[in-house]
Design an enzyme around this catalytic site. Sequence first.
Site, PDB file in Angstrom:
ATOM      1  N   ASP A  36     -26.335  -6.885 -25.226  1.00  0.00           N
ATOM      2  CA  ASP A  36     -25.242  -6.431 -24.368  1.00  0.00           C
ATOM      3  C   ASP A  36     -23.957  -7.255 -24.436  1.00  0.00           C
ATOM      4  OD1 ASP A  36     -26.425  -8.610 -23.174  1.00  0.00           O
ATOM      5  OD2 ASP A  36     -26.262  -7.833 -21.142  1.00  0.00           O
ATOM      6  N   GLU A  37     -23.865  -8.200 -25.374  1.00  0.00           N
ATOM      7  CA  GLU A  37     -22.605  -8.944 -25.484  1.00  0.00           C
ATOM      8  C   GLU A  37     -22.376  -9.440 -26.908  1.00  0.00           C
ATOM      9  OE1 GLU A  37     -22.309 -12.803 -23.519  1.00  0.00           O
ATOM     10  OE2 GLU A  37     -24.477 -12.828 -23.230  1.00  0.00           O
TER      11      GLU A  37
ATOM     12  N   ASP B 193     -18.693  -7.854 -22.880  1.00  0.00           N
ATOM     13  CA  ASP B 193     -19.937  -8.012 -22.121  1.00  0.00           C
ATOM     14  C   ASP B 193     -20.188  -6.725 -21.332  1.00  0.00           C
ATOM     15  OD1 ASP B 193     -22.175  -9.109 -21.005  1.00  0.00           O
ATOM     16  OD2 ASP B 193     -21.126 -10.539 -19.717  1.00  0.00           O
TER      17      ASP B 193
END
Length: 367
Positions: free
Chosen positions: A108-109, A14
């Site tokens: 983003d993860e 993350d």
Amino acid sequence: MSNEFPLRKIIHVDMDAFYASVEQLDNPELRGKPIAVGGSSERGVVSAASYEARKFGVRSAMSSVLAKRNCPELIFVKARFDRYKEISKQIRSIFYDYTDLVEPLSLDEAYLDVTVNKKGNPSATLIAQEIRDRILKETGLNASAGISINKFIAKVASDVNKPNGQKTVNPEEVQTFLENLEIRKFYGVGKVTADKMYRLGIFTGKDLKTKSLAFLEEQFGKSGSYYYQVVRGIHNSPVKPHRIPKSVGAERTFNENLSSEIFMLERLEHIANELEKRLKKSRIAGKTVTLKIKYSDFTLNTRSKTLPYFISDQKLILETAKELLYQEKLQNSVRLLGISLANLNTEKKVGPKQEKETVSVQLKFDF
């Protein structure tokens, strides 16, 4: 642990305050300052906040007015999604150096299954550290990670040592970790559910574990069995490299609140048109139309209708959305409208009865 369901080695990576961190990376003048990515207007909403801004209680999805009130020094920066996608692609290419089992959740993860990996490294902990080091070296950005036996625990663990840290929950530590976990930190437990659990005397995983399956299903419906299983470390969903969308949607926030259905029809037509473009581009159709209405007081209302056939045509989508709009009287003036299509033709048929996998945690498993 039975041989039938071997434990996996899962990493959840993350990025730390991704959008805001990219802006600070590209503009050194913003480093160390409280910034928010999003619109600064009266109607604006925060998409992301830097850690400096979060100290003042600024959060994503917060209205820009409230964010500015919480943090008078807050600097608003316009979102640049092309730039975020560019860096996300860079980060993803690093993941693929270690495994092809990568399941992105957003820009983003992502989840990575490194049980068997391209480096032949038996330690998921060391792989996570190496990936984070490479992300920092190659992009200049920090990432956090969680490492454990399944996706649920890995995701929860990635939050423990944020920012710029990682947490490994070894198989023998799973039960203790989950029992000591605050209930609001369980992935899938939102504020409303957490408040209800508090009223039921459930404050930690240990409290949740004392409740029977029947009790949890009675209180939380289908989610009850999910809570019953995850608190016991049971979550057998594999990392899916090609995530199939469960719904496709489009929405608009308006500069001025709309107070009548008549004013909304033209907006719904534009939204339905945008949705049709997205569906046609992906060659997707669906049966369930959902109308999303966000009122001026931020109350959210959704109304759905399932049709007997698949649709992707703008006229049919709009016709159903209009029907849903007039289904109930408006409670207030409206700041946002959205239409989404679910029950898609991309979903696989599942048998009426599937056996649930069970996990008994073994003590020796090198992480």
